[in-house]
Scaffold this motif. Structure first.
Motif, PDB file in Angstrom:
ATOM      1  N   HIS A   1      52.894  53.652  48.179  1.00 48.78           N
ATOM      2  CA  HIS A   1      52.499  52.477  48.956  1.00 48.78           C
ATOM      3  C   HIS A   1      53.326  52.387  50.240  1.00 48.78           C
ATOM      4  O   HIS A   1      52.769  52.178  51.332  1.00 48.78           O
ATOM      5  CB  HIS A   1      52.672  51.213  48.111  1.00 48.78           C
ATOM      6  CG  HIS A   1      52.429  49.951  48.866  1.00 48.78           C
ATOM      7  ND1 HIS A   1      51.162  49.518  49.198  1.00 48.78           N
ATOM      8  CD2 HIS A   1      53.293  49.033  49.378  1.00 48.78           C
ATOM      9  CE1 HIS A   1      51.252  48.386  49.874  1.00 48.78           C
ATOM     10  NE2 HIS A   1      52.527  48.073  49.996  1.00 48.78           N
ATOM     11  N   ARG A   2      54.623  52.539  50.119  1.00 44.11           N
ATOM     12  CA  ARG A   2      55.495  52.443  51.292  1.00 44.11           C
ATOM     13  C   ARG A   2      55.236  53.577  52.281  1.00 44.11           C
ATOM     14  O   ARG A   2      55.235  53.358  53.491  1.00 44.11           O
ATOM     15  CB  ARG A   2      56.964  52.437  50.861  1.00 44.11           C
ATOM     16  CG  ARG A   2      57.352  51.132  50.241  1.00 44.11           C
ATOM     17  CD  ARG A   2      58.802  51.098  49.895  1.00 44.11           C
ATOM     18  NE  ARG A   2      59.147  49.756  49.457  1.00 44.11           N
ATOM     19  CZ  ARG A   2      60.326  49.419  49.014  1.00 44.11           C
ATOM     20  NH1 ARG A   2      61.287  50.312  48.922  1.00 44.11           N
ATOM     21  NH2 ARG A   2      60.565  48.179  48.640  1.00 44.11           N
ATOM     22  N   LEU A   3      55.033  54.769  51.764  1.00 45.13           N
ATOM     23  CA  LEU A   3      54.742  55.909  52.625  1.00 45.13           C
ATOM     24  C   LEU A   3      53.424  55.694  53.373  1.00 45.13           C
ATOM     25  O   LEU A   3      53.325  55.957  54.572  1.00 45.13           O
ATOM     26  CB  LEU A   3      54.684  57.199  51.800  1.00 45.13           C
ATOM     27  CG  LEU A   3      54.417  58.471  52.577  1.00 45.13           C
ATOM     28  CD1 LEU A   3      55.529  58.728  53.585  1.00 45.13           C
ATOM     29  CD2 LEU A   3      54.295  59.649  51.617  1.00 45.13           C
ATOM     30  N   THR A   4      52.434  55.181  52.675  1.00 43.30           N
ATOM     31  CA  THR A   4      51.137  54.912  53.293  1.00 43.30           C
ATOM     32  C   THR A   4      51.258  53.840  54.363  1.00 43.30           C
ATOM     33  O   THR A   4      50.701  53.964  55.461  1.00 43.30           O
ATOM     34  CB  THR A   4      50.107  54.492  52.227  1.00 43.30           C
ATOM     35  OG1 THR A   4      50.037  55.518  51.239  1.00 43.30           O
ATOM     36  CG2 THR A   4      48.747  54.258  52.834  1.00 43.30           C
ATOM     37  N   LEU A   5      51.994  52.776  54.062  1.00 42.62           N
ATOM     38  CA  LEU A   5      52.185  51.704  55.040  1.00 42.62           C
ATOM     39  C   LEU A   5      52.917  52.224  56.276  1.00 42.62           C
ATOM     40  O   LEU A   5      52.536  51.912  57.413  1.00 42.62           O
ATOM     41  CB  LEU A   5      52.961  50.541  54.405  1.00 42.62           C
ATOM     42  CG  LEU A   5      53.084  49.257  55.208  1.00 42.62           C
ATOM     43  CD1 LEU A   5      51.725  48.747  55.668  1.00 42.62           C
ATOM     44  CD2 LEU A   5      53.794  48.190  54.386  1.00 42.62           C
ATOM     45  N   ALA A   6      53.943  53.048  56.079  1.00 44.07           N
ATOM     46  CA  ALA A   6      54.673  53.626  57.205  1.00 44.07           C
ATOM     47  C   ALA A   6      53.747  54.520  58.035  1.00 44.07           C
ATOM     48  O   ALA A   6      53.789  54.490  59.277  1.00 44.07           O
ATOM     49  CB  ALA A   6      55.876  54.422  56.707  1.00 44.07           C
ATOM     50  N   ALA A   7      52.900  55.295  57.373  1.00 44.76           N
ATOM     51  CA  ALA A   7      51.977  56.186  58.086  1.00 44.76           C
ATOM     52  C   ALA A   7      50.958  55.386  58.897  1.00 44.76           C
ATOM     53  O   ALA A   7      50.636  55.750  60.035  1.00 44.76           O
ATOM     54  CB  ALA A   7      51.265  57.107  57.096  1.00 44.76           C
ATOM     55  N   VAL A   8      50.465  54.298  58.328  1.00 46.55           N
ATOM     56  CA  VAL A   8      49.510  53.453  59.051  1.00 46.55           C
ATOM     57  C   VAL A   8      50.185  52.839  60.281  1.00 46.55           C
ATOM     58  O   VAL A   8      49.590  52.777  61.365  1.00 46.55           O
ATOM     59  CB  VAL A   8      48.930  52.361  58.118  1.00 46.55           C
ATOM     60  CG1 VAL A   8      48.193  51.284  58.892  1.00 46.55           C
ATOM     61  CG2 VAL A   8      48.023  52.993  57.078  1.00 46.55           C
ATOM     62  N   MET A   9      51.423  52.405  60.126  1.00 46.04           N
ATOM     63  CA  MET A   9      52.146  51.829  61.267  1.00 46.04           C
ATOM     64  C   MET A   9      52.400  52.876  62.342  1.00 46.04           C
ATOM     65  O   MET A   9      52.294  52.590  63.535  1.00 46.04           O
ATOM     66  CB  MET A   9      53.447  51.196  60.798  1.00 46.04           C
ATOM     67  CG  MET A   9      53.224  49.925  60.022  1.00 46.04           C
ATOM     68  SD  MET A   9      54.790  49.173  59.585  1.00 46.04           S
ATOM     69  CE  MET A   9      54.244  47.929  58.447  1.00 46.04           C
ATOM     70  N   ALA A  10      52.732  54.097  61.923  1.00 44.63           N
ATOM     71  CA  ALA A  10      52.946  55.186  62.884  1.00 44.63           C
ATOM     72  C   ALA A  10      51.665  55.463  63.661  1.00 44.63           C
ATOM     73  O   ALA A  10      51.685  55.602  64.889  1.00 44.63           O
ATOM     74  CB  ALA A  10      53.423  56.443  62.160  1.00 44.63           C
ATOM     75  N   ALA A  11      50.553  55.545  62.951  1.00 47.69           N
ATOM     76  CA  ALA A  11      49.271  55.808  63.608  1.00 47.69           C
ATOM     77  C   ALA A  11      48.887  54.675  64.550  1.00 47.69           C
ATOM     78  O   ALA A  11      48.403  54.918  65.666  1.00 47.69           O
ATOM     79  CB  ALA A  11      48.183  56.020  62.554  1.00 47.69           C
ATOM     80  N   ALA A  12      49.107  53.433  64.128  1.00 48.52           N
ATOM     81  CA  ALA A  12      48.771  52.284  64.973  1.00 48.52           C
ATOM     82  C   ALA A  12      49.626  52.276  66.234  1.00 48.52           C
ATOM     83  O   ALA A  12      49.115  52.057  67.346  1.00 48.52           O
ATOM     84  CB  ALA A  12      48.954  50.982  64.195  1.00 48.52           C
ATOM     85  N   TYR A  13      50.923  52.533  66.093  1.00 45.62           N
ATOM     86  CA  TYR A  13      51.820  52.543  67.254  1.00 45.62           C
ATOM     87  C   TYR A  13      51.393  53.638  68.232  1.00 45.62           C
ATOM     88  O   TYR A  13      51.233  53.386  69.427  1.00 45.62           O
ATOM     89  CB  TYR A  13      53.271  52.763  66.813  1.00 45.62           C
ATOM     90  CG  TYR A  13      54.243  52.684  67.958  1.00 45.62           C
ATOM     91  CD1 TYR A  13      54.993  51.540  68.176  1.00 45.62           C
ATOM     92  CD2 TYR A  13      54.418  53.744  68.843  1.00 45.62           C
ATOM     93  CE1 TYR A  13      55.874  51.449  69.244  1.00 45.62           C
ATOM     94  CE2 TYR A  13      55.281  53.666  69.908  1.00 45.62           C
ATOM     95  CZ  TYR A  13      56.016  52.521  70.110  1.00 45.62           C
ATOM     96  OH  TYR A  13      56.883  52.428  71.177  1.00 45.62           O
ATOM     97  N   ALA A  14      51.214  54.852  67.727  1.00 45.09           N
ATOM     98  CA  ALA A  14      50.836  55.968  68.599  1.00 45.09           C
ATOM     99  C   ALA A  14      49.469  55.713  69.238  1.00 45.09           C
ATOM    100  O   ALA A  14      49.292  55.939  70.439  1.00 45.09           O
ATOM    101  CB  ALA A  14      50.823  57.274  67.805  1.00 45.09           C
TER     102      ALA A  14
END
Length: 172
Positions: free
Chosen positions: A9-22
């Motif tokens: 869950h945390r890894l997925t949330l971090a990945a979504v935030m990374a994609a949104a930021y980029a």
């Protein structure tokens, strides 16, 4: 088993935030690089106030945005460092309204110095260039973080699924 679910869950949330930021950085047609910046994705740098997963997500997202959007290797390193330090510092803030201070300070100082270095190549004009770039980068960052970032935190407070996510959220 519960531990691996949390990690996924945390890894997925971090990945979504990374994609949104980029994605926000690379796709919005407004100044994202240079001495005058209005990087809307920087509003997300307040998310570590509520979500620790945002720290690696923001760092990776910033690195990807800089890697794909800036020709300077130093920007890939120091721009990412500014976002990482801001995220770490923001995660330790105890007041949501002051959570915007770390990204403004980190970006004004680190990115301001980086831009001054590129424009003067470490010459005698570095200090005046640094002062000017720190002010312009800091003003853009302050606008994004204090307006959009605090609004983002306020909106996230209204999402029922996120209530109780953070003890600090309940206190402020």
């Amino acid at each position: 088993m519960s531990k691996s679910r949390i990690s996924v869950h945390r890894l997925t949330l971090a990945a979504v935030m990374a994609a949104a930021y980029a994605g926000l950085t690379l796709l919005l047609p407004i100044p994202q690089y240079g001495p005058v910046q209005f990087r809307v994705a920087e509003a997300m740098t307040l998310l570590p106030f509520l979500f620790p997963e945002a720290i690696p997500g923001l760092a990776v997202g910033c690195f990807l945005a800089n890697l794909l959007g800036s020709p300077y290797v130093l920007d890939w390193i120091f721009g990412t460092l500014a976002t990482l330090l801001a995220a770490l510092w923001t995660s330790r803030m105890h007041n949501r309204y002051l959570a915007a201070v770390p990204p403004v300070v980190c970006n004004a100082l680190i990115v301001g110095a980086e831009i001054a270095y590129f424009s003067t190549l470490d010459g005698a004009a570095f200090l005046p260039a640094f002062a000017m770039n720190a002010v312009t980068v800091g003003l853009g960052e302050a606008l994004v973080c204090f307006v959009l970032g605090t609004l983002l935190l306020r909106v996230l407070d209204q999402v029922p699924a996120l209530r109780g996510r953070s003890a600090r959220q309940a206190q402020n």
